[in-house]
Write a protein that holds these residues in place. Structure first.
Motif, PDB file in Angstrom:
ATOM      1  N   VAL A  51      -5.244  -0.439   4.400  1.00  0.00           N
ATOM      2  CA  VAL A  51      -5.656   0.877   4.896  1.00  0.00           C
ATOM      3  C   VAL A  51      -5.662   1.814   3.697  1.00  0.00           C
ATOM      4  O   VAL A  51      -4.602   2.155   3.155  1.00  0.00           O
ATOM      5  CB  VAL A  51      -4.705   1.385   5.993  1.00  0.00           C
ATOM      6  CG1 VAL A  51      -5.231   2.687   6.590  1.00  0.00           C
ATOM      7  CG2 VAL A  51      -4.549   0.332   7.088  1.00  0.00           C
ATOM      8  N   ALA A  52      -6.858   2.193   3.249  1.00  0.00           N
ATOM      9  CA  ALA A  52      -6.963   2.892   1.971  1.00  0.00           C
ATOM     10  C   ALA A  52      -7.914   4.074   2.037  1.00  0.00           C
ATOM     11  O   ALA A  52      -8.920   4.053   2.739  1.00  0.00           O
ATOM     12  CB  ALA A  52      -7.433   1.923   0.885  1.00  0.00           C
ATOM     13  N   ASN A  53      -7.560   5.100   1.293  1.00  0.00           N
ATOM     14  CA  ASN A  53      -8.443   6.230   1.001  1.00  0.00           C
ATOM     15  C   ASN A  53      -7.780   7.004  -0.123  1.00  0.00           C
ATOM     16  O   ASN A  53      -6.618   7.393  -0.012  1.00  0.00           O
ATOM     17  CB  ASN A  53      -8.664   7.116   2.223  1.00  0.00           C
ATOM     18  CG  ASN A  53      -9.824   8.080   2.024  1.00  0.00           C
ATOM     19  OD1 ASN A  53     -10.072   8.560   0.914  1.00  0.00           O
ATOM     20  ND2 ASN A  53     -10.540   8.384   3.102  1.00  0.00           N
ATOM     21  N   GLN A  54      -8.501   7.210  -1.208  1.00  0.00           N
ATOM     22  CA  GLN A  54      -7.902   7.902  -2.348  1.00  0.00           C
ATOM     23  C   GLN A  54      -7.610   9.367  -2.034  1.00  0.00           C
ATOM     24  O   GLN A  54      -6.805   9.994  -2.702  1.00  0.00           O
ATOM     25  CB  GLN A  54      -8.853   7.822  -3.548  1.00  0.00           C
ATOM     26  CG  GLN A  54      -8.920   6.432  -4.144  1.00  0.00           C
ATOM     27  CD  GLN A  54     -10.108   6.257  -5.064  1.00  0.00           C
ATOM     28  OE1 GLN A  54     -10.912   5.381  -4.857  1.00  0.00           O
ATOM     29  NE2 GLN A  54     -10.239   7.083  -6.071  1.00  0.00           N
ATOM     30  N   SER A 176      -3.988   6.971  -3.952  1.00  0.00           N
ATOM     31  CA  SER A 176      -4.377   6.906  -5.366  1.00  0.00           C
ATOM     32  C   SER A 176      -4.899   5.502  -5.622  1.00  0.00           C
ATOM     33  O   SER A 176      -4.860   4.649  -4.737  1.00  0.00           O
ATOM     34  CB  SER A 176      -3.173   7.189  -6.269  1.00  0.00           C
ATOM     35  OG  SER A 176      -2.178   6.200  -6.084  1.00  0.00           O
ATOM     36  N   LEU A 177      -5.376   5.257  -6.838  1.00  0.00           N
ATOM     37  CA  LEU A 177      -5.837   3.904  -7.154  1.00  0.00           C
ATOM     38  C   LEU A 177      -5.045   3.348  -8.326  1.00  0.00           C
ATOM     39  O   LEU A 177      -5.604   2.977  -9.347  1.00  0.00           O
ATOM     40  CB  LEU A 177      -7.335   3.873  -7.455  1.00  0.00           C
ATOM     41  CG  LEU A 177      -7.880   2.445  -7.378  1.00  0.00           C
ATOM     42  CD1 LEU A 177      -8.124   2.043  -5.936  1.00  0.00           C
ATOM     43  CD2 LEU A 177      -9.141   2.286  -8.190  1.00  0.00           C
ATOM     44  N   ASN A 183      -2.960  -3.915  -5.807  1.00  0.00           N
ATOM     45  CA  ASN A 183      -2.274  -5.068  -5.221  1.00  0.00           C
ATOM     46  C   ASN A 183      -2.652  -5.250  -3.761  1.00  0.00           C
ATOM     47  O   ASN A 183      -2.870  -6.369  -3.290  1.00  0.00           O
ATOM     48  CB  ASN A 183      -0.750  -4.905  -5.339  1.00  0.00           C
ATOM     49  CG  ASN A 183      -0.173  -5.666  -6.509  1.00  0.00           C
ATOM     50  OD1 ASN A 183       0.195  -6.831  -6.386  1.00  0.00           O
ATOM     51  ND2 ASN A 183      -0.133  -5.013  -7.659  1.00  0.00           N
ATOM     52  N   ALA A 184      -2.747  -4.140  -3.034  1.00  0.00           N
ATOM     53  CA  ALA A 184      -3.115  -4.204  -1.615  1.00  0.00           C
ATOM     54  C   ALA A 184      -4.550  -4.698  -1.449  1.00  0.00           C
ATOM     55  O   ALA A 184      -4.848  -5.516  -0.567  1.00  0.00           O
ATOM     56  CB  ALA A 184      -2.940  -2.834  -0.969  1.00  0.00           C
ATOM     57  N   LEU A 185      -5.464  -4.212  -2.301  1.00  0.00           N
ATOM     58  CA  LEU A 185      -6.869  -4.616  -2.205  1.00  0.00           C
ATOM     59  C   LEU A 185      -7.066  -6.084  -2.583  1.00  0.00           C
ATOM     60  O   LEU A 185      -7.957  -6.756  -2.069  1.00  0.00           O
ATOM     61  CB  LEU A 185      -7.733  -3.718  -3.096  1.00  0.00           C
ATOM     62  CG  LEU A 185      -7.870  -2.258  -2.659  1.00  0.00           C
ATOM     63  CD1 LEU A 185      -8.592  -1.446  -3.725  1.00  0.00           C
ATOM     64  CD2 LEU A 185      -8.596  -2.145  -1.320  1.00  0.00           C
ATOM     65  N   ASN A 211     -14.608   1.421  -6.600  1.00  0.00           N
ATOM     66  CA  ASN A 211     -13.389   0.711  -6.982  1.00  0.00           C
ATOM     67  C   ASN A 211     -13.214  -0.573  -6.172  1.00  0.00           C
ATOM     68  O   ASN A 211     -12.767  -1.598  -6.697  1.00  0.00           O
ATOM     69  CB  ASN A 211     -12.176   1.626  -6.794  1.00  0.00           C
ATOM     70  CG  ASN A 211     -12.155   2.761  -7.800  1.00  0.00           C
ATOM     71  OD1 ASN A 211     -12.614   2.601  -8.931  1.00  0.00           O
ATOM     72  ND2 ASN A 211     -11.644   3.906  -7.400  1.00  0.00           N
ATOM     73  N   ILE A 212     -13.578  -0.503  -4.888  1.00  0.00           N
ATOM     74  CA  ILE A 212     -13.496  -1.697  -4.046  1.00  0.00           C
ATOM     75  C   ILE A 212     -14.455  -2.766  -4.573  1.00  0.00           C
ATOM     76  O   ILE A 212     -14.105  -3.954  -4.648  1.00  0.00           O
ATOM     77  CB  ILE A 212     -13.804  -1.340  -2.578  1.00  0.00           C
ATOM     78  CG1 ILE A 212     -12.628  -0.544  -1.984  1.00  0.00           C
ATOM     79  CG2 ILE A 212     -14.072  -2.597  -1.746  1.00  0.00           C
ATOM     80  CD1 ILE A 212     -12.901   0.034  -0.609  1.00  0.00           C
TER      81      ILE A 212
END
Length: 307
Positions: A51-54, A176-177, A183-185, A211-212
């Protein structure tokens, strides 16, 4: 897109003998609390979401814990891995004692502890579990820099779930990235992106997508953005509908039809160490996350045939 399919069922039609808002909310709560386990289909194989969003403040942690709780209340065994040093996901799941040195995602990332050694059961559900974050995690990115295969630490740790019966895993990232998010991605095949229905909603999303794609090209070829969820929807504003149209135009059918309304109750719940499902199961926020979780569960994961 402001038609009936583009938003959650925020209005609810009560049965004939319910004629007040309080009675309606009570009836909704009873339905949630007495949901029969096994209502949702188990996935053919475990689904792991990052679950990601910068961009901060978009409902990322809120979405991670409430989607997990909603799936758990409907019979699916769910794990939340808290990779955010703030530890808000751990708090919302009722994991209170998280002092420095407590078994956590920090020790797992550094290889000091196997994943199963850090898993804690949430007091709110027998099917909801968490790998908590502690303040130690704040220094993990610096410590990981000098480690071999630093981007693969979590993926390697997740191999420890092979002999468990978890149906869903949600990894909550910091906004953040850095190495924690990378690691999560690398560890998950699916990305779930929460986007708030507010001005600048897509700010940072294009960078996140770049980035993905970079992680996909170099570290995790299976990575894909499978799900986008609209949060903080306010039906009283034209802006919310405009943002929904823009996001749906960008991501297409990866956006869930259900949206999460802006809700005071959803914001209050973590302060009581609860998810909205436990704090106020009859609220619009709880019903929306239940709807979203059902939609997610009935969608095929990438590479699988739809149910």
């Amino acid at each position: 897109m402001s038609g009936p399919d583009s938003v959650s069922r925020e209005t609810w039609t009560p049965s004939g003998d319910v004629d007040t808002p309080i009675a309606a909310a009570a009836e909704r709560a009873m339905k949630v609390l007495h949901t029969a386990a096994g209502q949702l289909p188990r996935p053919p194989r475990r689904r792991v979401f990052t679950v990601a969003n910068q961009k901060g403040g978009v409902g990322k942690t809120t979405t991670a814990v409430n989607m997990a709780a909603a799936l758990a209340v409907q019979g699916l065994k769910t794990l939340v891995i808290d990779l955010d040093p703030q530890g808000n996901a751990s708090t919302a799941l009722g994991i209170a004692d998280r002092h420095s040195g407590t078994p956590s995602s920090y020790e797992v990332l550094l290889g000091e502890l196997p994943l199963h050694g850090a898993i804690r059961q949430s007091p709110h559900s027998e099917r909801l579990f968490c790998v908590p974050a502690t303040i130690d995690l704040a220094g993990a990115e610096i410590e990981l820099v000098s480690m071999v295969a630093r981007e693969n630490r979590l993926r390697n740790a997740l191999a420890g779930l092979d002999n468990t019966d978890f149906d869903y895993v949600f990894i909550d990232c910091p906004p953040s990235l850095g190495l924690l998010t990378i690691n999560a991605l690398v560890a998950a095949p699916e990305v779930l992106i929460p986007i708030q229905c507010e001005y600048y909603a897509l700010e940072g999303v294009s960078q996140l997508m770049k980035n993905i794609e970079m992680v996909k090209a170099h570290l995790n070829p299976a990575l894909t953005v499978s799900t986008v969820i609209l949060t903080m929807y306010d039906g009283r504003t034209k802006l919310a509908d405009q943002v929904a149209v823009e996001v749906r135009g960008y991501f297409g059918d990866r956006v869930l039809r259900t949206v999460i309304p802006r809700s005071v109750k959803v914001s209050e719940a973590p302060g009581y160490s609860m998810t909205i499902i436990d704090y106020d199961p009859g609220s619009r926020g709880a019903m929306s996350y239940l709807d979203a979780s059902r939609e997610l569960a009935h969608r095929a994961s990438p590479g699988e045939e739809p149910r």
